[in-house]
Design a protein around this motif. Structure first.
Motif, mmCIF file in Angstrom:
data_model
loop_
_atom_site.group_PDB
_atom_site.id
_atom_site.type_symbol
_atom_site.label_atom_id
_atom_site.label_comp_id
_atom_site.label_asym_id
_atom_site.label_seq_id
_atom_site.Cartn_x
_atom_site.Cartn_y
_atom_site.Cartn_z
ATOM 1 N N GLY A 46 28.687 84.538 8.578
ATOM 2 C CA GLY A 46 29.431 84.551 9.831
ATOM 3 C C GLY A 46 30.494 85.620 9.706
ATOM 4 O O GLY A 46 30.917 85.969 8.594
ATOM 5 N N LEU A 47 30.935 86.173 10.835
ATOM 6 C CA LEU A 47 31.944 87.231 10.821
ATOM 7 C C LEU A 47 33.266 86.709 11.378
ATOM 8 O O LEU A 47 33.282 86.017 12.406
ATOM 9 C CB LEU A 47 31.488 88.435 11.650
ATOM 10 N N LYS A 57 45.043 99.161 22.721
ATOM 11 C CA LYS A 57 43.664 99.125 23.188
ATOM 12 C C LYS A 57 42.679 99.302 22.039
ATOM 13 O O LYS A 57 41.591 98.709 22.027
ATOM 14 C CB LYS A 57 43.445 100.210 24.245
ATOM 15 N N GLU A 58 43.060 100.100 21.057
ATOM 16 C CA GLU A 58 42.175 100.344 19.916
ATOM 17 C C GLU A 58 41.888 99.045 19.159
ATOM 18 O O GLU A 58 40.764 98.811 18.710
ATOM 19 C CB GLU A 58 42.818 101.362 18.971
ATOM 20 N N SER A 59 42.908 98.194 19.005
ATOM 21 C CA SER A 59 42.708 96.902 18.340
ATOM 22 C C SER A 59 41.730 96.034 19.116
ATOM 23 O O SER A 59 40.862 95.367 18.535
ATOM 24 C CB SER A 59 44.050 96.170 18.198
ATOM 25 N N ASP A 60 41.864 96.036 20.441
ATOM 26 C CA ASP A 60 40.951 95.245 21.286
ATOM 27 C C ASP A 60 39.515 95.783 21.187
ATOM 28 O O ASP A 60 38.541 95.010 21.182
ATOM 29 C CB ASP A 60 41.419 95.268 22.742
ATOM 30 N N GLN A 61 39.390 97.085 21.086
ATOM 31 C CA GLN A 61 38.052 97.678 20.966
ATOM 32 C C GLN A 61 37.411 97.336 19.612
ATOM 33 O O GLN A 61 36.197 97.149 19.528
ATOM 34 C CB GLN A 61 38.147 99.200 21.147
ATOM 35 N N ASP A 62 38.218 97.249 18.571
ATOM 36 C CA ASP A 62 37.704 96.808 17.270
ATOM 37 C C ASP A 62 37.127 95.406 17.380
ATOM 38 O O ASP A 62 36.045 95.108 16.850
ATOM 39 C CB ASP A 62 38.822 96.806 16.222
ATOM 40 N N GLU A 63 37.861 94.533 18.065
ATOM 41 C CA GLU A 63 37.401 93.152 18.241
ATOM 42 C C GLU A 63 36.079 93.118 19.008
ATOM 43 O O GLU A 63 35.139 92.398 18.623
ATOM 44 C CB GLU A 63 38.475 92.344 18.976
ATOM 45 N N GLU A 64 35.995 93.895 20.081
ATOM 46 C CA GLU A 64 34.764 93.937 20.873
ATOM 47 C C GLU A 64 33.587 94.429 20.027
ATOM 48 O O GLU A 64 32.472 93.907 20.131
ATOM 49 C CB GLU A 64 34.957 94.856 22.086
ATOM 50 N N PHE A 65 33.852 95.405 19.178
ATOM 51 C CA PHE A 65 32.806 95.946 18.318
ATOM 52 C C PHE A 65 32.262 94.867 17.371
ATOM 53 O O PHE A 65 31.040 94.741 17.194
ATOM 54 C CB PHE A 65 33.355 97.125 17.511
ATOM 55 N N VAL A 66 33.162 94.104 16.757
ATOM 56 C CA VAL A 66 32.734 93.071 15.809
ATOM 57 C C VAL A 66 31.955 91.970 16.529
ATOM 58 O O VAL A 66 30.946 91.472 16.010
ATOM 59 C CB VAL A 66 33.950 92.481 15.064
ATOM 60 N N VAL A 67 32.389 91.603 17.712
ATOM 61 C CA VAL A 67 31.661 90.591 18.491
ATOM 62 C C VAL A 67 30.243 91.090 18.793
ATOM 63 O O VAL A 67 29.263 90.338 18.666
ATOM 64 C CB VAL A 67 32.415 90.265 19.794
ATOM 65 N N GLU A 68 30.121 92.363 19.182
ATOM 66 C CA GLU A 68 28.802 92.933 19.467
ATOM 67 C C GLU A 68 27.945 93.021 18.198
ATOM 68 O O GLU A 68 26.738 92.784 18.229
ATOM 69 C CB GLU A 68 28.963 94.322 20.089
ATOM 70 N N LEU A 69 28.569 93.341 17.074
ATOM 71 C CA LEU A 69 27.848 93.401 15.808
ATOM 72 C C LEU A 69 27.284 92.029 15.445
ATOM 73 O O LEU A 69 26.109 91.910 15.065
ATOM 74 C CB LEU A 69 28.786 93.903 14.696
ATOM 75 N N ALA A 70 28.113 91.006 15.579
ATOM 76 C CA ALA A 70 27.652 89.648 15.280
ATOM 77 C C ALA A 70 26.520 89.244 16.207
ATOM 78 O O ALA A 70 25.545 88.610 15.782
ATOM 79 C CB ALA A 70 28.824 88.668 15.394
#
Length: 436
Positions: A46-47, A57-70
């Motif tokens: 699990g991630l 905004k960059e922090s929020d985009q990191d979060e979105e990336f990890v959600v998409e990766l999972a």
């Protein structure tokens, strides 16, 4: 790299096999490659991603990336947003230390709540070299030079033996995507200075520096293992556990060779870094003390007393009204009218209820306090009474007294006052018992 990691886990981390792993995933190169590798090796993963709200905004985009990766891996994902700056200010921490505390505390909550066996992180050999140099620059003992621990209780770092170059080459070979943290390009704290300005020319001048460091650290870890074995014997000789914490017997410690080094090894796990001040306690007068962020080391006669610093702010006085039968603060105590006295103990006394004035007050003892010890003639200062009882400074700090009209009725847990004792003229007996 998949085969190399599989072999490494089989030989060094076999306890991970068949376990459920929570990956600390920032979305950066290291954690993305770690996630890919463990998925390829058929681990249940699990991630977990922390949004520290430090880069907008960059922090929020990191979060979105990890959600998409999972989602692409069809695995569970957990995210949490923190006000890191506020936490750092409230707890007087650097931003980096605040983020570290927040993430590992939250990771452990997720691990427990969703029954993961281990937390795994993407630390690698270059991180280890940076940590080695940081610890070296700040002054450290042997343990600090052993660098990042591959296994730290339930936190495991499976790709620690691999270099960043290996990880980067593997990511490119597999066409993996990851997020670049823009803050890593700013030389605004020591790790980044090393990463950006020091290590590139250093590694170019000494191409095998990481492999050499790994060999050196293996020797250091082996040496530290020997020290730990020796320390376990030293502990049985000089360290004693007490209700308040631990005592270190100074005389017994001085009988051993390398006294100061032993004292460093005993106290450093509790956060003490000003070792000069710590070692000076051995020759100082009673009452001298040194603090770490979490603990206090106090000289008391022939021992050092190690105690945890309490974050609680204790109230100073607690009142007991007439006919009140119990209190719960600062400890539990019961008051009961009875017809006949029993044995006086450290937790129970009997007083003449007509000799006391209400409200009674429970408070900490103070310098200058005097009382008339039960069974003795005349008065005595509490400080002299404690000295006669050979109480440690730490034990004295925890003593409460029960008073009536500012006169001591009971040094709680030790001795009642003779002025309030039950005698032949007593008509109303009050039994006072401390129950906790």
């Amino acid at each position: 790299m998949i085969k190399k990691l599989e072999k490494h886990i089989s030989e060094q981390l076999s306890f991970l096999q068949g376990k459920k792993l929570l990956i600390a995933c920032s979305g950066g190169l290291d954690s993305v490659v770690l996630s890919y590798l463990l998925r390829q090796l058929k681990f249940e993963i699990g991630l977990a991603h922390c949004n520290f709200s430090l880069r907008g905004k960059e922090s929020d985009q990191d979060e979105e990336f990890v959600v998409e990766l999972a989602d692409s891996y069809s695995v569970a994902v957990y995210t949490e947003t923190f006000d890191t700056k506020k936490f750092a200010k409230e707890h007087k921490l650097s931003t980096q230390m605040a983020a570290r505390q927040l993430r590992y505390h939250w990771f452990e909550e997720i691990r427990q709540d969703f029954t993961y066996d281990y937390i795994v992180t993407g630390h690698h050999a270059d991180d280890d070299l940076e940590t080695f140099l940081i610890n070296l620059s700040r002054g450290t003992g042997l343990k600090g030079l052993t660098g990042i621990q591959e296994i730290n209780e339930l936190v495991v770092r499976p790709i620690l033996p691999f270099t960043r170059a290996e990880i980067l080459n593997f990511a490119k070979e597999k066409n993996l995507y990851w997020r670049e943290d823009s803050s890593n390009k700013k030389a605004d704290y020591l790790r980044n200075v090393l990463r950006l300005n020091v290590l590139p020319p250093f590694k170019e001048a000494a191409p095998g520096v990481i492999a050499s460091l790994q060999k050196t650290q293996k020797h250091l870890k082996d040496s530290y293992s020997l020290i730990e074995d020796y320390l376990s014997l030293v502990y049985t000789l000089v360290v004693q556990e007490i209700p308040e914490g631990y005592t270190i017997n100074i005389d017994k410690l001085k009988e051993l060779p390398n006294t100061n080094a032993l004292l460093y090894e005993i106290t450093s796990p509790f956060g003490f870094t000003d070792f000069k001040a710590v070692s000076e306690l051995l020759e100082s007068q009673s009452g001298k003390q040194v603090f770490s962020e979490t603990h206090r080391l106090l000289k008391d006669r022939n021992v050092l007393i190690l105690t945890e610093i309490s974050e609680k702010k204790e109230e100073k006085e607690f009142y007991i009204k007439k006919n009140q039968i119990k209190i719960t603060k600062p400890f539990q105590m019961e008051l009961k009218s009875i017809d006949k006295i029993g044995n006086i103990t450290s937790s129970t006394i009997y007083v003449d209820n007509d000799k006391i004035d209400y409200p009674l007050v429970v408070r900490k003892w103070q310098e200058g306090d005097v009382f008339f010890p039960f069974g003795m003639k005349g008065k005595k200062k509490l400080s002299k009474f404690f000295k006669d009882e050979k109480l440690s400074l730490v034990r004295k700090e925890k003593i409460w007294v029960l008073t009536s009209n500012n006169q001591i009725v009971w040094v709680v847990g030790y001795r009642p006052d003779d002025r309030f004792k039950v005698d032949d003229k007593t008509k109303n007996i009050l039994k006072v018992t401390r129950t906790t």
